[in-house]
Write an enzyme that holds these catalytic residues in place. Structure first.
Site, PDB file in Angstrom:
ATOM      1  N   HIS A   1      -0.446  -9.561   8.452  1.00  0.00           N
ATOM      2  CA  HIS A   1      -0.662  -8.139   8.165  1.00  0.00           C
ATOM      3  C   HIS A   1      -0.358  -7.223   9.363  1.00  0.00           C
ATOM      4  CE1 HIS A   1      -2.369  -9.736   4.622  1.00  0.00           C
ATOM      5  NE2 HIS A   1      -3.547 -10.019   5.108  1.00  0.00           N
TER       6      HIS A   1
ATOM      7  N   LYS B   1       0.834  -1.211   0.000  1.00  0.00           N
ATOM      8  CA  LYS B   1       0.000   0.000   0.000  1.00  0.00           C
ATOM      9  C   LYS B   1       0.863   1.253   0.000  1.00  0.00           C
ATOM     10  CE  LYS B   1      -4.028  -2.116   2.085  1.00  0.00           C
ATOM     11  NZ  LYS B   1      -4.975  -1.801   1.025  1.00  0.00           N
TER      12      LYS B   1
END
Ligand code: NAD
Length: 483
Positions: free
Chosen positions: A240, A182
């Site tokens: 994550h 991201k």
């Protein structure tokens, strides 16, 4: 300001699981967008591979429909789409047998970058790696991309690392964690290590605590059978959330190169404190008037699997001693939002009258649905009326200053696939990192399993279980609102 797009070298990318959900939703539309951005040379080949028999024209139709369906608001240029489809091939290959491998070997060129994206179930990772070797398809320069989950626990992750290392060296293996792809996650590194401003404050002297929240509105419907054997700890925290924690907590690497960055992340994982049982809350969403329960979605009326987890931990080193890291993630929560928040300490002394509005500074990094970064600062409320203070967010995304790159800005998968082609492993997990992460999560999961721990119920559509609120309130702190 226009963004600079540097084309990658010509490549052959084989997508194992080329007809699957991930290929259709992310990989094919993502490659198409990079092609439209002139990043992919048209001489490249994208080779879909699956066990279904399909003619090439059928695969082109599947790709066409996937790109049309999953390209969001992006306007699709028909000419580009035709040209992109011209790069696509399809071969029926059985990962567990010998069918199709010879044909695959004939199509993949050895004189261009070649990469193998294993977008298949984890049970096939080893089989495919061994057959790529057996059929002399992969070379020492080839790259192999491994999807999550990377193992189910420490021993299975070690086993998988062992199998892959028989056929590929570590610098050929790209373990994907799309959170690392991201834009804002990378911006976090730029902000930390590209400015003098933050580093002196980035420690226990100035930071009160850190919150990492990944809230989803979706339940497990559709993938209940898989999820029920996994749970939030394995599905989200082990990969994550821990990766995000590493990027916040790591020491500045000596260089921005894959091994320097990954060495520092590994040190963070190894410094994580063991989690006390009362510093962890497991939850499972319950039915409401409008929503099904987790157990209904998972079709397991006795399931003890957690769809939510909240944890308080610490990083045991000089920089972070005494700073709590609060992590939480859950499904069927009231909003979809992923955020990292760095909450700075209160002023040591205030010169203003109490209640005048000054608050702790907060650096908030929003990962989804909209990426962005804000720094809450206290200023004087403009206008007459004396010294009234207000807290305002300083937008550090600087979208306006940089122009809107919306169309060009690659999503996480696109960026990571281009990194694979470029041979840049910085944003991929190294084998020892994944094992260290399992080493931390394994005892927590094993303790739950050994005592048949029953998760706390929370209403679907709520902010999570009451006990998770209490976990942070006991420290006189509050979770940030999920919004
Ligand atoms: P899927 O079930 O939709 O697709 C699986 C693909 O593998 C199909 O193309 C199928 O034909 C192929 N396949 C199955 N057995 C085969 C065999 N013996 N030989 C050759 N091909 C075979 O799965 P998916 O959702 O696309 O997920 C793929 C991988 O990506 C999984 O490891 C999953 O955990 C991971 N992943 C998926 C998502 C997602 O959003 N779908 C997100 C993160 C990770």
């Amino acid at each position: 300001m226009a963004s600079r797009i540097i084309p990658v070298d010509t490549f052959d990318l084989v997508i194992f699981g080329g007809t699957g959900d991930l290929a259709r939703r992310k990989i094919l539309p993502g490659l198409f967008r990079r092609f439209c951005a002139s990043q992919i040379p048209k001489e490249s080949r994208i080779i879909g591979v699956a066990r279904t028999h399909l003619e090439r024209k059928d695969y082109l139709l599947l790709a066409h429909d996937s790109i049309t369906e999953f390209s969001g608001n992006h306007i699709i240029d028909k000419e580009y789409l035709e040209a992109f489809l011209g790069m696509l091939h399809y071969i029926k290959v059985d990962a567990q047998g010998e069918d199709g491998w010879e044909e695959l070997g004939e199509l993949v060129r050895k004189d261009v970058v070649n990469a193998y994206y294993l977008s298949v179930g984890p049970n096939l990772f080893g089989e495919i790696a061994s057959r790529l070797n057996k059929w002399n398809i992969a070379t020492p320069e080839s790259r192999v991309v491994i999807e999550k989950p990377f193992g189910h626990d420490l021993s299975s992750a070690k086993k998988l690392n062992g199998i892959l290392s028989q056929y590929f060296s570590e610098n050929q293996i790209y373990r994907i964690d799309h959170y690392l792809g991201k834009e804002t996650v990378q911006n976090l590194m730029a902000v930390r290590f590209g400015n003098l401003l933050f580093e002196p404050l980035w420690n226990s002297q100035y930071i009160d605590h850190i919150q990492i929240s990944v809230a989803e509105t979706v339940g497990v419907g559709g993938r209940g059978a898989y999820y029920d054997k996994s749970g939030a700890m394995r599905d989200m925290v082990q990969n994550h959330l821990m990766q995000l924690l590493c990027l916040i907590a790591m020491e500045p690497p000596s260089q921005f190169n894959p091994n320097s960055v990954r060495d520092e992340k590994l040190k963070v994982i190894r410094a994580l404190a063991d989690v006390e049982p009362h510093h962890i809350v497991r939850g499972q969403y319950d039915l409401t008037k409008t929503e099904q329960s987790y157990r209904q979605d998972a079709e397991n009326s006795h399931s003890f699997t957690e769809s939510y987890v909240a944890i308080k931990t610490e990083v045991n080193n000089w920089r972070w001693a005494g700073v709590p890291f609060y992590l939480r993630t859950g499904k069927k929560l009231k909003m979809r939002s992923s955020e990292i928040a760095i909450i700075f300490k209160e002023l040591p002394h205030s010169i203003f009258e109490k209640g005048e509005g000054e608050k702790q500074n907060i650096l908030a990094i929003q990962l989804q649905p909209n990426e962005g970064m804000t720094l809450d600062v206290t200023i004087k409320e403009p206008g007459p009326g004396g010294m009234r203070l207000i807290n305002v967010p300083l937008d550090m995304t600087f979208a306006e200053a940089l122009g809107d790159h919306g169309e060009d800005n690659p999503d996480a998968y696109e960026r990571l696939i281009m990194d694979v082609i470029r041979g840049n492993q910085t944003l991929f997990m190294r084998g020892d990192e994944v094992e260290a992460a399992w080493m931390w999560t394994d005892p927590i999961i094993k303790a739950w399993e050994s005592r048949n721990d029953v998760p706390k119920l929370y209403d679907a559509g709520s902010a999570g279980p009451e006990d998770a609120m209490a976990l942070i309130q006991r420290d006189n702190r509050l979770w940030r609102e999920i919004k």
